[in-house]
Design an enzyme around this catalytic site. Structure first.
Site, PDB file in Angstrom:
ATOM      1  N   HIS A 192       0.824  -1.202   0.000  1.00 21.44           N
ATOM      2  CA  HIS A 192       0.000   0.000   0.000  1.00 21.44           C
ATOM      3  C   HIS A 192       0.862   1.258   0.000  1.00 21.44           C
ATOM      4  O   HIS A 192       0.510   2.266  -0.632  1.00 21.44           O
ATOM      5  CB  HIS A 192      -0.920  -0.016   1.220  1.00 21.44           C
ATOM      6  CG  HIS A 192      -1.828   1.160   1.302  1.00 21.44           C
ATOM      7  ND1 HIS A 192      -1.800   2.050   2.354  1.00 21.44           N
ATOM      8  CD2 HIS A 192      -2.789   1.625   0.464  1.00 21.44           C
ATOM      9  CE1 HIS A 192      -2.714   2.986   2.159  1.00 21.44           C
ATOM     10  NE2 HIS A 192      -3.318   2.752   1.023  1.00 21.44           N
ATOM     11  N   GLU A 246       1.731   2.047  -3.509  1.00 22.08           N
ATOM     12  CA  GLU A 246       0.639   2.669  -4.254  1.00 22.08           C
ATOM     13  C   GLU A 246       0.714   4.184  -4.140  1.00 22.08           C
ATOM     14  O   GLU A 246       0.497   4.911  -5.118  1.00 22.08           O
ATOM     15  CB  GLU A 246      -0.707   2.168  -3.737  1.00 22.08           C
ATOM     16  CG  GLU A 246      -1.897   2.799  -4.453  1.00 22.08           C
ATOM     17  CD  GLU A 246      -3.178   2.702  -3.649  1.00 22.08           C
ATOM     18  OE1 GLU A 246      -3.858   3.741  -3.491  1.00 22.08           O
ATOM     19  OE2 GLU A 246      -3.504   1.600  -3.183  1.00 22.08           O
ATOM     20  N   HIS A 247       1.018   4.682  -2.962  1.00 21.76           N
ATOM     21  CA  HIS A 247       1.146   6.124  -2.762  1.00 21.76           C
ATOM     22  C   HIS A 247       2.419   6.660  -3.419  1.00 21.76           C
ATOM     23  O   HIS A 247       2.404   7.683  -4.104  1.00 21.76           O
ATOM     24  CB  HIS A 247       1.182   6.439  -1.266  1.00 21.76           C
ATOM     25  CG  HIS A 247      -0.149   6.364  -0.591  1.00 21.76           C
ATOM     26  ND1 HIS A 247      -0.771   7.465  -0.042  1.00 21.76           N
ATOM     27  CD2 HIS A 247      -0.994   5.326  -0.366  1.00 21.76           C
ATOM     28  CE1 HIS A 247      -1.928   7.108   0.484  1.00 21.76           C
ATOM     29  NE2 HIS A 247      -2.079   5.808   0.307  1.00 21.76           N
ATOM     30  N   GLU A 268      -4.872   8.287   6.601  1.00 20.29           N
ATOM     31  CA  GLU A 268      -5.819   7.400   5.923  1.00 20.29           C
ATOM     32  C   GLU A 268      -6.274   6.275   6.856  1.00 20.29           C
ATOM     33  O   GLU A 268      -7.469   5.938   6.920  1.00 20.29           O
ATOM     34  CB  GLU A 268      -5.167   6.821   4.669  1.00 20.29           C
ATOM     35  CG  GLU A 268      -6.080   5.938   3.841  1.00 20.29           C
ATOM     36  CD  GLU A 268      -5.397   5.381   2.602  1.00 20.29           C
ATOM     37  OE1 GLU A 268      -6.054   4.628   1.855  1.00 20.29           O
ATOM     38  OE2 GLU A 268      -4.202   5.700   2.375  1.00 20.29           O
TER      39      GLU A 268
END
Length: 439
Positions: free
Chosen positions: A71, A74-75, A151
């Site tokens: 994840h 992804e950023h 997040e």
């Protein structure tokens, strides 16, 4: 007549398949040098194009030292490459009215962009520049750590999200699939830039890359654009490597489920979940499961909605769902209600599953099939959905049914099959999760 695209046999370099689909659409699949797979769907009359780059690596694949890396990547891939800054990437799509994004799952990651058809070369170039040439700068890494923590905090503030996360952990007890996709705050605070870089270099390469494009796209053009963009990113496409294989669908889960989870929160509602282990993505009964879910908890006329909301007024939101993966899955029911009614609502959820296991009417069966047919066709009316369908077919199923074939599979489901599946789920050990004021 349109028919399934068999993706499994065509693994050799240079292999190519072409299959006609419904309404004049054409799907093609090629394997480029280096093992890169390219799948396209040309859809007549569509002026948009969606391009996606898929890697069959998700949160379940992380080692302890790389936890949270999928994840995080992804950023970070949007933060800059050797040729583009983060602002350059954002402006590239803003200038043409396009959009770009990414999604991280438990078993894959996808970076994609949607533009008008004439801007497809831009989408291919930018997305594959990100995939091949991300810099993962330390300053960007440190800043994005804070963004990801925010997040995670946002998700933790949503009791529905918390209920689903804890339910998944309890059903898949001890298995990597049960871990949260985004990691935990402690993991994100501790993971290093070098660990994420190692994860990136290990998993992002030609043999593991799948690119999909749908809309007003032409297969030969997409293949050429992909080859040029990957070469510009420094990837070696000269080898005779076969694509990375799909996951083993026969792997076993040995640990028992955790039967009960209670999370005390000062809330106005209790978030109630009841369910069990479900079925793997390639299970032959997946169409039966879709019909069963439509009858039980798939809409305003479903049994759960009518019994718990309409007749008793105990909830606003109630539904059933299934979430498959390579070797297993989760299946459950969800409702949010007054905390004083949580026990009764949970009882009713279980009772409706058991009642379904005793029989369904022809009217319910026909209505469920019509509902699925309509939602399936409407969901695939845009190029993004068709692009995503290609990627998941290649990663998971090894074949791609036409829309007509998919609907034929649903129409073939019988009442006895629905009842049998419901009975099987009802007989399994259940997981009960509640988030809200302590009972």
């Amino acid at each position: 007549m349109p028919h399934a695209l068999p993706l499994v046999p065509a693994s050799a370099i240079g292999a190519h398949l072409t299959v006609e689909q419904d309404a004049g659409a054409v799907i093609q699949r090629s394997v480029l040098p280096g093992g890169v797979r390219v799948l396209t769907e040309h859809i007549p009359g569509m002026r948009s194009a969606t391009f996606g780059a898929w890697v069959g690596v998700g949160s379940r694949d992380e080692t302890p030292e790389h936890a949270g890396s999928t994840h995080f990547l992804e950023h970070l891939l949007f933060k800059g490459t050797r040729r583009r800054s983060a602002l350059d990437i954002a402006e590239a799509f803003d200038r043409v009215g396009g959009e770009s994004n990414a999604m991280t799952g438990k078993e894959y990651t996808c970076y994609y962009a949607r533009t008008i058809d004439t801007d497809l070369p831009l989408a291919v170039d930018v997305i594959l520049d990100m995939v091949t040439s991300a810099t993962l700068d330390q300053a960007d890494f440190d800043m994005e750590r804070g963004v990801i923590l925010e997040e995670l905090a946002m998700a933790e503030d949503d009791p529905g999200d918390v209920a689903h996360e804890r339910f998944t952990e309890a059903v898949l007890n001890g298995h990597p699939l049960g871990r949260p996709i985004g990691g935990t705050p402690d993991i994100i605070r501790s993971v290093t830039r070098d660990a994420v870089w190692e994860h990136y270099r290990e998993h992002y390469g030609p043999a593991g890359l799948i690119v999909t494009a749908a809309g007003n796209v032409h297969h030969e053009t997409v293949c050429a654009l992909v080859a040029d963009a990957l070469a510009a990113g420094g990837w070696d496409l000269t080898g005779e490597r076969a694509p990375v294989g799909r996951r083993d669908p026969l792997a076993a889960l040995d640990a028992a489920v955790l039967p009960e989870v209670r999370i005390a929160r000062d809330l106005e509602q209790a978030h109630v979940m009841l369910g069990t282990r479900g079925y793997r993505a390639t299970d032959e009964r997946r169409s039966t499961l879709a019909v069963m879910n439509a009858i039980l908890g798939g809409g305003m006329s479903s049994r759960l909605f009518q019994e718990i909301r309409e007749k008793r007024g105990l909830t606003y939101a109630v539904y059933s769902f299934g979430a498959p993966s390579a070797e297993t899955g989760i299946w459950g029911m969800y409702a949010a209600c007054n905390p004083a009614n949580a026990a009764e609502v949970e009882r009713l959820l279980g009772a409706e599953l058991e009642r379904l296991a005793s029989g369904v009417t022809d009217e319910e069966l026909d209505k469920a099939k019509g509902q699925i047919a309509g939602t399936t066709v409407l969901r695939l009316e845009d190029s993004y959905s068709r692009m995503s369908r290609l990627g998941k077919a290649e990663l998971v199923f090894g074949e791609l049914w036409s829309i007509g074939e998919s609907l034929d599979q649903v129409r073939a489901v019988t009442a006895d099959e629905v009842v049998g599946l419901a009975a099987e789920l009802a007989s399994r050990e259940r997981v009960s999760v509640r988030v809200g004021p302590a009972a």
